[in-house]
Design a protein around this motif. Structure first.
Motif, PDB file in Angstrom:
ATOM      1  N   CYS A 193       0.824  -1.222   0.000  1.00  6.07           N
ATOM      2  CA  CYS A 193       0.000   0.000   0.000  1.00  6.07           C
ATOM      3  C   CYS A 193       0.854   1.266   0.000  1.00  6.07           C
ATOM      4  O   CYS A 193       0.531   2.241  -0.695  1.00  6.07           O
ATOM      5  CB  CYS A 193      -0.931   0.007   1.214  1.00  6.07           C
ATOM      6  SG  CYS A 193      -2.171  -1.292   1.169  1.00  6.07           S
ATOM      7  N   ASP A 194       1.933   1.255   0.763  1.00  3.84           N
ATOM      8  CA  ASP A 194       2.792   2.435   0.856  1.00  3.84           C
ATOM      9  C   ASP A 194       3.398   2.761  -0.506  1.00  3.84           C
ATOM     10  O   ASP A 194       3.357   3.907  -0.973  1.00  3.84           O
ATOM     11  CB  ASP A 194       3.897   2.177   1.890  1.00  3.84           C
ATOM     12  CG  ASP A 194       4.717   3.427   2.184  1.00  3.84           C
ATOM     13  OD1 ASP A 194       4.167   4.538   2.046  1.00  3.84           O
ATOM     14  OD2 ASP A 194       5.895   3.289   2.553  1.00  3.84           O
ATOM     15  N   THR A 195       3.938   1.747  -1.173  1.00  3.17           N
ATOM     16  CA  THR A 195       4.536   1.952  -2.499  1.00  3.17           C
ATOM     17  C   THR A 195       3.465   2.351  -3.509  1.00  3.17           C
ATOM     18  O   THR A 195       3.704   3.192  -4.380  1.00  3.17           O
ATOM     19  CB  THR A 195       5.263   0.670  -2.954  1.00  3.17           C
ATOM     20  OG1 THR A 195       6.120   0.209  -1.908  1.00  3.17           O
ATOM     21  CG2 THR A 195       6.086   0.928  -4.200  1.00  3.17           C
ATOM     22  N   SER A 196       2.284   1.770  -3.386  1.00  2.00           N
ATOM     23  CA  SER A 196       1.178   2.119  -4.298  1.00  2.00           C
ATOM     24  C   SER A 196       0.832   3.600  -4.200  1.00  2.00           C
ATOM     25  O   SER A 196       0.604   4.266  -5.209  1.00  2.00           O
ATOM     26  CB  SER A 196      -0.064   1.287  -3.967  1.00  2.00           C
ATOM     27  OG  SER A 196       0.163  -0.076  -4.186  1.00  2.00           O
ATOM     28  N   LEU A 197       0.789   4.119  -2.978  1.00  2.00           N
ATOM     29  CA  LEU A 197       0.413   5.525  -2.777  1.00  2.00           C
ATOM     30  C   LEU A 197       1.456   6.487  -3.340  1.00  2.00           C
ATOM     31  O   LEU A 197       1.154   7.658  -3.604  1.00  2.00           O
ATOM     32  CB  LEU A 197       0.203   5.800  -1.282  1.00  2.00           C
ATOM     33  CG  LEU A 197      -1.090   5.210  -0.702  1.00  2.00           C
ATOM     34  CD1 LEU A 197      -1.031   5.174   0.823  1.00  2.00           C
ATOM     35  CD2 LEU A 197      -2.305   6.007  -1.170  1.00  2.00           C
ATOM     36  N   ASN A 198       2.677   5.999  -3.548  1.00  2.00           N
ATOM     37  CA  ASN A 198       3.735   6.819  -4.148  1.00  2.00           C
ATOM     38  C   ASN A 198       3.857   6.591  -5.651  1.00  2.00           C
ATOM     39  O   ASN A 198       4.747   7.157  -6.290  1.00  2.00           O
ATOM     40  CB  ASN A 198       5.082   6.526  -3.472  1.00  2.00           C
ATOM     41  CG  ASN A 198       5.161   7.140  -2.083  1.00  2.00           C
ATOM     42  OD1 ASN A 198       4.842   8.312  -1.913  1.00  2.00           O
ATOM     43  ND2 ASN A 198       5.574   6.364  -1.094  1.00  2.00           N
ATOM     44  N   HIS A 199       2.970   5.776  -6.223  1.00  2.00           N
ATOM     45  CA  HIS A 199       3.009   5.479  -7.657  1.00  2.00           C
ATOM     46  C   HIS A 199       2.654   6.720  -8.470  1.00  2.00           C
ATOM     47  O   HIS A 199       1.866   7.572  -8.030  1.00  2.00           O
ATOM     48  CB  HIS A 199       2.030   4.336  -7.970  1.00  2.00           C
ATOM     49  CG  HIS A 199       2.180   3.770  -9.339  1.00  2.00           C
ATOM     50  ND1 HIS A 199       1.622   4.347 -10.458  1.00  2.00           N
ATOM     51  CD2 HIS A 199       2.853   2.662  -9.780  1.00  2.00           C
ATOM     52  CE1 HIS A 199       1.920   3.619 -11.525  1.00  2.00           C
ATOM     53  NE2 HIS A 199       2.659   2.593 -11.144  1.00  2.00           N
ATOM     54  N   ASP A 200       3.215   6.816  -9.661  1.00  2.00           N
ATOM     55  CA  ASP A 200       2.969   7.971 -10.541  1.00  2.00           C
ATOM     56  C   ASP A 200       1.486   8.196 -10.825  1.00  2.00           C
ATOM     57  O   ASP A 200       1.074   9.319 -11.118  1.00  2.00           O
ATOM     58  CB  ASP A 200       3.699   7.784 -11.883  1.00  2.00           C
ATOM     59  CG  ASP A 200       5.206   7.946 -11.755  1.00  2.00           C
ATOM     60  OD1 ASP A 200       5.650   8.521 -10.740  1.00  2.00           O
ATOM     61  OD2 ASP A 200       5.936   7.490 -12.659  1.00  2.00           O
ATOM     62  N   PHE A 201       0.687   7.123 -10.736  1.00  2.00           N
ATOM     63  CA  PHE A 201      -0.752   7.244 -10.982  1.00  2.00           C
ATOM     64  C   PHE A 201      -1.379   8.368 -10.167  1.00  2.00           C
ATOM     65  O   PHE A 201      -2.242   9.096 -10.656  1.00  2.00           O
ATOM     66  CB  PHE A 201      -1.433   5.907 -10.658  1.00  2.00           C
ATOM     67  CG  PHE A 201      -2.940   5.939 -10.724  1.00  2.00           C
ATOM     68  CD1 PHE A 201      -3.605   6.188 -11.920  1.00  2.00           C
ATOM     69  CD2 PHE A 201      -3.702   5.704  -9.587  1.00  2.00           C
ATOM     70  CE1 PHE A 201      -4.994   6.206 -11.984  1.00  2.00           C
ATOM     71  CE2 PHE A 201      -5.085   5.723  -9.631  1.00  2.00           C
ATOM     72  CZ  PHE A 201      -5.738   5.970 -10.837  1.00  2.00           C
ATOM     73  N   PHE A 202      -0.931   8.524  -8.921  1.00  2.00           N
ATOM     74  CA  PHE A 202      -1.534   9.527  -8.041  1.00  2.00           C
ATOM     75  C   PHE A 202      -0.889  10.908  -8.184  1.00  2.00           C
ATOM     76  O   PHE A 202      -1.427  11.894  -7.667  1.00  2.00           O
ATOM     77  CB  PHE A 202      -1.442   9.068  -6.579  1.00  2.00           C
ATOM     78  CG  PHE A 202      -2.234   7.830  -6.292  1.00  2.00           C
ATOM     79  CD1 PHE A 202      -3.621   7.846  -6.273  1.00  2.00           C
ATOM     80  CD2 PHE A 202      -1.590   6.614  -6.061  1.00  2.00           C
ATOM     81  CE1 PHE A 202      -4.362   6.702  -6.025  1.00  2.00           C
ATOM     82  CE2 PHE A 202      -2.319   5.460  -5.806  1.00  2.00           C
ATOM     83  CZ  PHE A 202      -3.704   5.503  -5.790  1.00  2.00           C
ATOM     84  N   TRP A 203       0.251  10.983  -8.864  1.00  2.00           N
ATOM     85  CA  TRP A 203       1.005  12.230  -8.896  1.00  2.00           C
ATOM     86  C   TRP A 203       1.040  12.908 -10.261  1.00  2.00           C
ATOM     87  O   TRP A 203       1.504  14.045 -10.384  1.00  2.00           O
ATOM     88  CB  TRP A 203       2.433  11.975  -8.390  1.00  2.00           C
ATOM     89  CG  TRP A 203       2.400  11.449  -6.994  1.00  2.00           C
ATOM     90  CD1 TRP A 203       2.525  10.154  -6.598  1.00  2.00           C
ATOM     91  CD2 TRP A 203       2.160  12.203  -5.796  1.00  2.00           C
ATOM     92  NE1 TRP A 203       2.392  10.038  -5.225  1.00  2.00           N
ATOM     93  CE2 TRP A 203       2.173  11.282  -4.714  1.00  2.00           C
ATOM     94  CE3 TRP A 203       1.951  13.557  -5.533  1.00  2.00           C
ATOM     95  CZ2 TRP A 203       1.972  11.682  -3.394  1.00  2.00           C
ATOM     96  CZ3 TRP A 203       1.770  13.948  -4.211  1.00  2.00           C
ATOM     97  CH2 TRP A 203       1.774  13.019  -3.166  1.00  2.00           C
ATOM     98  N   GLU A 204       0.557  12.210 -11.285  1.00  2.00           N
ATOM     99  CA  GLU A 204       0.443  12.819 -12.619  1.00  2.00           C
ATOM    100  C   GLU A 204      -0.939  13.452 -12.761  1.00  2.00           C
ATOM    101  O   GLU A 204      -1.906  13.004 -12.148  1.00  2.00           O
ATOM    102  CB  GLU A 204       0.654  11.756 -13.711  1.00  2.00           C
ATOM    103  CG  GLU A 204       2.067  11.186 -13.762  1.00  2.00           C
ATOM    104  CD  GLU A 204       3.095  12.198 -14.239  1.00  2.00           C
ATOM    105  OE1 GLU A 204       2.739  13.054 -15.084  1.00  2.00           O
ATOM    106  OE2 GLU A 204       4.249  12.132 -13.773  1.00  2.00           O
ATOM    107  N   ASP A 205      -1.051  14.483 -13.598  1.00  2.00           N
ATOM    108  CA  ASP A 205      -2.353  15.107 -13.862  1.00  2.00           C
ATOM    109  C   ASP A 205      -3.294  14.106 -14.514  1.00  2.00           C
ATOM    110  O   ASP A 205      -2.842  13.269 -15.312  1.00  2.00           O
ATOM    111  CB  ASP A 205      -2.171  16.327 -14.764  1.00  2.00           C
ATOM    112  CG  ASP A 205      -1.517  17.499 -14.018  1.00  2.00           C
ATOM    113  OD1 ASP A 205      -1.633  17.533 -12.779  1.00  2.00           O
ATOM    114  OD2 ASP A 205      -0.890  18.337 -14.675  1.00  2.00           O
ATOM    115  N   PRO A 206      -4.599  14.182 -14.220  1.00  2.00           N
ATOM    116  CA  PRO A 206      -5.235  15.098 -13.265  1.00  2.00           C
ATOM    117  C   PRO A 206      -5.025  14.643 -11.821  1.00  2.00           C
ATOM    118  O   PRO A 206      -4.900  13.444 -11.556  1.00  2.00           O
ATOM    119  CB  PRO A 206      -6.715  15.003 -13.656  1.00  2.00           C
ATOM    120  CG  PRO A 206      -6.872  13.588 -14.156  1.00  2.00           C
ATOM    121  CD  PRO A 206      -5.577  13.288 -14.886  1.00  2.00           C
TER     122      PRO A 206
END
Length: 370
Positions: free
Chosen positions: A310-323
């Protein structure tokens, strides 16, 4: 009236209030092997709550251990993305219930569950909405895993969402603490957990020493469902589910999963050979975002030791790229009715919501549309 009945009726429970005196049931919003869930209103404060009935029919004496475990776990967990247990109430014992009280767990009320929302074709999740759902879901899972708790029943119906857009993990009836050791080594748990469609391959193959990776697999199935609007692997039996997993995620062989051949049921079930891993290919017609596909692929690794946490998932680019993840309350404000799986039409295998029927079909040899 017998002496026993008279004694029961005269018993006082100062710390466990009478459910019918304190709460007014409004409507039934859930039903399952666990019992029933009702929307109710506090007669005094007018606060809306959810009342979960504790099934007592199979208990010859005492209180169900599963309910005790759920209560204890929820008392230990306090987080925005975990449903809050308010109190425990009981009904008065009398002749009508064979002088056995019924107990209710009283929870904060959430207007929707994710399965109900996904069943409604009028509910449209944008990419930013999906990011917010998954961000909150993984935050909740990270918190419970950090506190050494496994949920063990991850599915869309157990993900609640308030009208203000706050996601709450719910139904901890199968949850338990993990990580203990015995004289014989690592603690073993039952593998008869997790609803079949969301059950990871290690449990299907008989693994009894497991950890947070089983919940991540369920979260991955839920994430894919945000686009497909229906569970992605709908097996009828354990054998069928293993076949569906192999068709989507590739053959379960020692090459990709060292040690899989040692699991108890590996030689007892028919594990398909020669299947390629096609997670991205099969889901690409639905999931148009490359970062989402990459995260899904990592959450649905068959080898639990290689599955993303879960920790690594939350740092995945999916959450940090637009939108960026959006406030769900904006989308939910367009819908006035509560949406729960119990109140929605069944989401059967082969059912494709209307808004997806024009999308290109995938490999016709694979069951359903994936």
């Amino acid at each position: 009236m017998t002496t026993q009945a008279k004694i029961v009726e005269e018993l006082e429970f100062p710390y466990c209030e009478n459910a019918s005196e304190k709460y007014e049931k409004l409507t039934k919003i859930g039903q399952g092997t666990f019992g029933e869930v009702f929307k109710a209103r506090d007669r005094k404060t007018k606060r809306i709550v959810a009342m979960k009935k504790v099934l007592m029919e199979n208990e010859k004496e005492g209180f169900p251990i599963t309910a005790l475990r759920e209560i204890r776990i929820l008392q230990l967990l306090s987080h925005e993305n975990v449903v809050k247990l308010i109190e425990i109430c009981r009904s008065r014992a009398g002749a009508y219930n064979r002088f056995k009280s019924t107990f209710y767990l009283i929870f904060e009320f959430c207007e929707h569950d994710l399965a109900g929302l996904l069943s409604n074709v009028n509910v449209k999740f944008t990419l930013a909405d999906i990011k917010r759902v998954m961000q909150q879901l993984l935050n909740g899972l990270y918190f419970i895993h950090h506190n050494k708790i496994l949920h063990r029943d991850m599915k869309a119906a157990n993900v609640l969402i308030t009208k203000n857009g706050i996601l709450k993990l719910a139904d901890f009836g199968l949850a338990r603490a993990y990580g203990g050791m015995t004289q014989k080594g690592a603690q073993k748990y039952t593998n008869r957990v997790v609803t079949l469609w969301y059950r990871p391959p290690e449990l299907l193959l008989g693994e009894r020493v497991y950890g947070p990776a089983i919940d991540v697999w369920g979260a991955g199935c839920i994430m894919a469902e945000m686009w497909t609007r229906s569970p992605i692997m709908q097996g009828n039996t354990e054998q069928h589910q293993i076949t569906l997993i192999s068709h989507l995620c590739g053959s379960l062989t020692p090459d990709v999963w060292p040690g899989v051949e040692k699991l108890d049921l590996y030689d007892k079930l028919e594990v398909p050979k020669g299947q390629k891993r096609l997670v991205k290919e099969r889901l690409k017609p639905y999931v148009r975002d490359q970062f989402a596909l990459d995260l899904l692929d990592k959450m649905l690794y068959v080898d639990p030791s290689k599955r993303i946490d879960c920790d690594t998932s939350l740092n995945h680019d999916f959450f940090w790229e637009d939108p960026a993840p959006s406030d769900l309350s904006v989308m939910l404000s367009r819908h006035n009715q509560s949406m729960f799986e119990y109140l929605a039409p069944p989401r059967r295998r082969g059912h494709i919501p209307q808004q997806q029927q024009a999308r290109p079909p995938t490999d016709q040899h694979f069951e359903r549309v994936f």
